[in-house]
Design a protein around this motif. Structure first.
Motif, PDB file in Angstrom:
ATOM      1  N   MET A 245       0.856  -1.187   0.000  1.00 37.65           N
ATOM      2  CA  MET A 245       0.000   0.000   0.000  1.00 37.65           C
ATOM      3  C   MET A 245       0.890   1.234   0.000  1.00 37.65           C
TER       4      MET A 245
ATOM      5  N   ALA B  59     -13.534   1.266  -4.777  1.00 35.86           N
ATOM      6  CA  ALA B  59     -12.349   1.789  -5.466  1.00 35.86           C
ATOM      7  C   ALA B  59     -12.750   2.675  -6.642  1.00 35.86           C
TER       8      ALA B  59
ATOM      9  N   ARG C 171      -9.385   7.263  -3.819  1.00 28.53           N
ATOM     10  CA  ARG C 171      -9.054   8.683  -3.600  1.00 28.53           C
ATOM     11  C   ARG C 171      -9.213   8.990  -2.119  1.00 28.53           C
TER      12      ARG C 171
ATOM     13  N   GLY D 166      -2.168  -3.081  -3.513  1.00 30.96           N
ATOM     14  CA  GLY D 166      -1.883  -4.200  -4.406  1.00 30.96           C
ATOM     15  C   GLY D 166      -1.722  -5.484  -3.606  1.00 30.96           C
TER      16      GLY D 166
ATOM     17  N   ARG E 264      -3.058   3.504  -3.213  1.00 36.67           N
ATOM     18  CA  ARG E 264      -3.016   2.354  -4.119  1.00 36.67           C
ATOM     19  C   ARG E 264      -2.707   1.119  -3.289  1.00 36.67           C
TER      20      ARG E 264
ATOM     21  N   ARG F 299     -10.817   2.854  -9.257  1.00 38.30           N
ATOM     22  CA  ARG F 299     -10.491   1.951 -10.363  1.00 38.30           C
ATOM     23  C   ARG F 299      -9.682   0.793  -9.806  1.00 38.30           C
ATOM     24  N   TRP F 300      -9.692  -0.326 -10.530  1.00 37.59           N
ATOM     25  CA  TRP F 300      -8.952  -1.501 -10.110  1.00 37.59           C
ATOM     26  C   TRP F 300      -8.641  -2.352 -11.332  1.00 37.59           C
TER      27      TRP F 300
ATOM     28  N   TRP G 266      -4.915  -4.925  -8.035  1.00 36.26           N
ATOM     29  CA  TRP G 266      -4.676  -3.608  -7.460  1.00 36.26           C
ATOM     30  C   TRP G 266      -5.965  -2.788  -7.472  1.00 36.26           C
ATOM     31  N   ALA G 267      -6.024  -1.828  -6.563  1.00 30.05           N
ATOM     32  CA  ALA G 267      -7.169  -0.921  -6.493  1.00 30.05           C
ATOM     33  C   ALA G 267      -6.670   0.443  -6.040  1.00 30.05           C
ATOM     34  N   GLU G 268      -7.342   1.484  -6.496  1.00 30.02           N
ATOM     35  CA  GLU G 268      -7.009   2.849  -6.098  1.00 30.02           C
ATOM     36  C   GLU G 268      -8.226   3.505  -5.466  1.00 30.02           C
TER      37      GLU G 268
ATOM     38  N   THR H 168      -4.261   9.726  -3.678  1.00 30.62           N
ATOM     39  CA  THR H 168      -4.706   8.390  -4.039  1.00 30.62           C
ATOM     40  C   THR H 168      -3.951   7.329  -3.248  1.00 30.62           C
TER      41      THR H 168
END
Length: 84
Positions: free
Chosen positions: A10, A52, A72, A20, A18, A54-55, A68-70, A16
């Motif tokens: 992380m 998330a 905010r 993983g 992130r 996005r991932w 992975w994921a992001e 952001t």
């Protein structure tokens, strides 16, 4: 044993976070699925997709993959997932 080893990474860049997760089951790529209401597993990616921004999935050296994921975090570095 394949499938039991994993690595969590992380880090924050700007606003952001992130996340993983790398595991040794590169042969089992995740996909979104709706589980039966009485199922005891199978909801992980639904939660990731809902929370998330996005991932995705990245193949790694066999037999690995990384999901992975992001998320905010906002300008103050905090994000409320549950209203106070």
């Amino acid at each position: 044993m394949p499938g039991r080893d994993f690595r969590l990474l992380m880090y924050v860049v700007g606003n952001t976070l992130r996340i993983g997760v790398t595991d040794t089951r590169g042969d089992r790529l995740p996909c979104l699925q709706h589980s039966a209401t009485d199922a005891v597993s199978g909801r992980g990616l639904l939660l990731v997709d809902a929370l998330a921004g996005r991932w995705g999935v990245v193949p790694a050296l066999p037999p690995r993959k990384t999901v992975w994921a992001e998320v905010r975090t906002g300008p103050t570095g905090s994000r409320h997932l549950i209203p106070p």
